[in-house]
Design a protein around this motif. Structure first.
Motif, PDB file in Angstrom:
ATOM      1  N   MET A  91     -12.429   4.223   6.069  1.00 46.85           N
ATOM      2  CA  MET A  91     -12.086   2.913   5.560  1.00 46.85           C
ATOM      3  C   MET A  91     -10.455   2.606   5.840  1.00 46.85           C
ATOM      4  O   MET A  91      -9.752   3.724   5.995  1.00 46.85           O
ATOM      5  CB  MET A  91     -11.930   3.335   3.932  1.00 46.85           C
ATOM      6  CG  MET A  91     -13.304   3.548   3.133  1.00 46.85           C
ATOM      7  SD  MET A  91     -14.349   2.059   3.257  1.00 46.85           S
ATOM      8  CE  MET A  91     -13.504   1.299   1.884  1.00 46.85           C
ATOM      9  N   ASN A  92     -10.450   1.406   6.547  1.00 54.55           N
ATOM     10  CA  ASN A  92      -8.869   1.093   7.057  1.00 54.55           C
ATOM     11  C   ASN A  92      -8.604  -0.178   6.416  1.00 54.55           C
ATOM     12  O   ASN A  92      -9.368  -1.335   6.673  1.00 54.55           O
ATOM     13  CB  ASN A  92      -9.046   1.249   8.506  1.00 54.55           C
ATOM     14  CG  ASN A  92      -7.730   0.821   9.282  1.00 54.55           C
ATOM     15  OD1 ASN A  92      -6.695   1.036   8.552  1.00 54.55           O
ATOM     16  ND2 ASN A  92      -7.804   0.906  10.445  1.00 54.55           N
ATOM     17  N   GLY A  93      -7.619  -0.229   5.600  1.00 62.03           N
ATOM     18  CA  GLY A  93      -7.190  -1.350   5.143  1.00 62.03           C
ATOM     19  C   GLY A  93      -6.093  -1.250   3.718  1.00 62.03           C
ATOM     20  O   GLY A  93      -6.056   0.110   3.407  1.00 62.03           O
ATOM     21  N   ASN A 115      -9.941   8.282   5.224  1.00 61.30           N
ATOM     22  CA  ASN A 115      -9.011   7.016   4.705  1.00 61.30           C
ATOM     23  C   ASN A 115      -8.152   6.719   5.937  1.00 61.30           C
ATOM     24  O   ASN A 115      -7.177   7.545   6.313  1.00 61.30           O
ATOM     25  CB  ASN A 115      -8.241   7.468   3.707  1.00 61.30           C
ATOM     26  CG  ASN A 115      -7.192   6.148   3.294  1.00 61.30           C
ATOM     27  OD1 ASN A 115      -7.294   5.078   3.776  1.00 61.30           O
ATOM     28  ND2 ASN A 115      -6.381   6.079   2.460  1.00 61.30           N
ATOM     29  N   HIS A 116      -8.780   6.021   6.638  1.00 58.13           N
ATOM     30  CA  HIS A 116      -8.025   5.956   8.263  1.00 58.13           C
ATOM     31  C   HIS A 116      -6.957   4.612   8.092  1.00 58.13           C
ATOM     32  O   HIS A 116      -6.813   3.667   8.868  1.00 58.13           O
ATOM     33  CB  HIS A 116      -9.194   5.479   8.969  1.00 58.13           C
ATOM     34  CG  HIS A 116      -8.611   5.347  10.703  1.00 58.13           C
ATOM     35  ND1 HIS A 116      -8.347   6.231  11.094  1.00 58.13           N
ATOM     36  CD2 HIS A 116      -8.923   4.363  11.509  1.00 58.13           C
ATOM     37  CE1 HIS A 116      -7.923   6.077  12.370  1.00 58.13           C
ATOM     38  NE2 HIS A 116      -8.087   4.732  12.686  1.00 58.13           N
ATOM     39  N   SER A 117      -5.869   4.737   7.034  1.00 58.45           N
ATOM     40  CA  SER A 117      -5.108   3.952   6.884  1.00 58.45           C
ATOM     41  C   SER A 117      -3.815   4.407   6.202  1.00 58.45           C
ATOM     42  O   SER A 117      -4.075   5.857   5.957  1.00 58.45           O
ATOM     43  CB  SER A 117      -5.452   2.715   6.033  1.00 58.45           C
ATOM     44  OG  SER A 117      -5.322   2.985   4.569  1.00 58.45           O
ATOM     45  N   GLY A 118      -2.672   3.948   6.014  1.00 57.30           N
ATOM     46  CA  GLY A 118      -1.641   4.274   5.749  1.00 57.30           C
ATOM     47  C   GLY A 118      -1.170   4.121   4.166  1.00 57.30           C
ATOM     48  O   GLY A 118      -0.262   4.191   3.475  1.00 57.30           O
ATOM     49  N   THR A 143      -8.308   8.964  -6.081  1.00 60.75           N
ATOM     50  CA  THR A 143      -7.425   8.263  -4.938  1.00 60.75           C
ATOM     51  C   THR A 143      -7.491   9.329  -3.845  1.00 60.75           C
ATOM     52  O   THR A 143      -7.424  10.407  -3.939  1.00 60.75           O
ATOM     53  CB  THR A 143      -6.134   8.319  -5.647  1.00 60.75           C
ATOM     54  OG1 THR A 143      -6.101   7.469  -6.630  1.00 60.75           O
ATOM     55  CG2 THR A 143      -5.392   7.517  -4.574  1.00 60.75           C
ATOM     56  N   LEU A 144      -7.741   8.854  -2.667  1.00 59.89           N
ATOM     57  CA  LEU A 144      -7.795   9.571  -1.351  1.00 59.89           C
ATOM     58  C   LEU A 144      -6.414   8.998  -0.727  1.00 59.89           C
ATOM     59  O   LEU A 144      -6.262   7.855  -0.486  1.00 59.89           O
ATOM     60  CB  LEU A 144      -8.913   9.415  -0.590  1.00 59.89           C
ATOM     61  CG  LEU A 144      -9.004  10.178   0.710  1.00 59.89           C
ATOM     62  CD1 LEU A 144      -9.004  11.662   0.619  1.00 59.89           C
ATOM     63  CD2 LEU A 144     -10.365   9.557   1.212  1.00 59.89           C
ATOM     64  N   ALA A 145      -5.359   9.998  -0.668  1.00 63.88           N
ATOM     65  CA  ALA A 145      -4.107   9.632   0.240  1.00 63.88           C
ATOM     66  C   ALA A 145      -4.408   8.777   1.434  1.00 63.88           C
ATOM     67  O   ALA A 145      -5.413   9.272   2.070  1.00 63.88           O
ATOM     68  CB  ALA A 145      -3.310  10.775   0.021  1.00 63.88           C
ATOM     69  N   ALA A 146      -3.194   8.418   1.825  1.00 66.04           N
ATOM     70  CA  ALA A 146      -3.315   7.844   3.264  1.00 66.04           C
ATOM     71  C   ALA A 146      -3.574   8.848   4.345  1.00 66.04           C
ATOM     72  O   ALA A 146      -3.135  10.282   4.402  1.00 66.04           O
ATOM     73  CB  ALA A 146      -1.843   7.370   3.582  1.00 66.04           C
TER      74      ALA A 146
END
Length: 168
Positions: A91-93, A115-118, A143-146
């Motif tokens: 997931m990226n966004g 989680n492929h995002s910051g 919740t999955l952190a950055a």
């Protein structure tokens, strides 16, 4: 139907061969030592042994190479579907939610989420889905952190266990 190949005091090889009139190729051999040898167009692919099987080449199923984990990249909110079983969902966004519905995955299926995002990623379960956190046994949205990674193991169609790095 029973087929029998008999040797004179020893086991013999039994070959299954194709012939097109000008050349031939062996496709399968039932070996004198008990092995089964499979070939594709004459090239060795699999041999049974006393300890298991030996394969030459790639072992694959409908999801691809069984040594790889197929990836499905998402850039918007997403709800898991049965075809996601055995895959890695990236997931990226910003502000995204991955929804885990009940009665979608069969038992003994796993899905990995990256989680492929910051930004934080929300992992939301539907009302009839039980999603136990393996760290503390609670059943809640997560919740999955950055840059975090988690795996859900589906014990049944409506019960899953989630664990991972960056998971709260």
């Amino acid at each position: 139907i029973n087929a029998r190949a008999s040797g004179q005091g020893s086991y013999i090889n039994w070959n299954f061969t194709q012939d097109d009139g000008s050349s031939s190729r062996t496709l399968m051999t039932l070996g004198g030592s008990g092995e089964v040898v499979l070939r594709h167009q004459g090239n060795l692919k699999m041999v049974t042994t006393s300890t298991g099987i030996s394969v030459t080449g790639t072992v694959s199923d409908t999801n691809g190479d069984v040594r790889s984990i197929p990836k499905s990249a998402k850039t918007a909110n997403y709800t898991l579907v049965a075809a996601d079983g055995g895959k890695c969902i990236t997931m990226n966004g910003s502000g995204l939610t991955l929804t885990v519905p009940h009665n979608t995955m069969s038992g003994q299926t796993a899905v990995t989420i990256i989680n492929h995002s910051g930004n934080n990623l929300t992992i939301a379960k539907t009302a009839s889905m039980t999603l136990y956190n393996a760290a503390d046994g609670t059943n809640a949205n997560r919740t999955l952190a950055a840059r975090g990674m988690a795996t859900i193991y589906f014990e049944s169609q409506d019960t899953g266990y989630i664990s991972g790095a960056g998971l709260s």
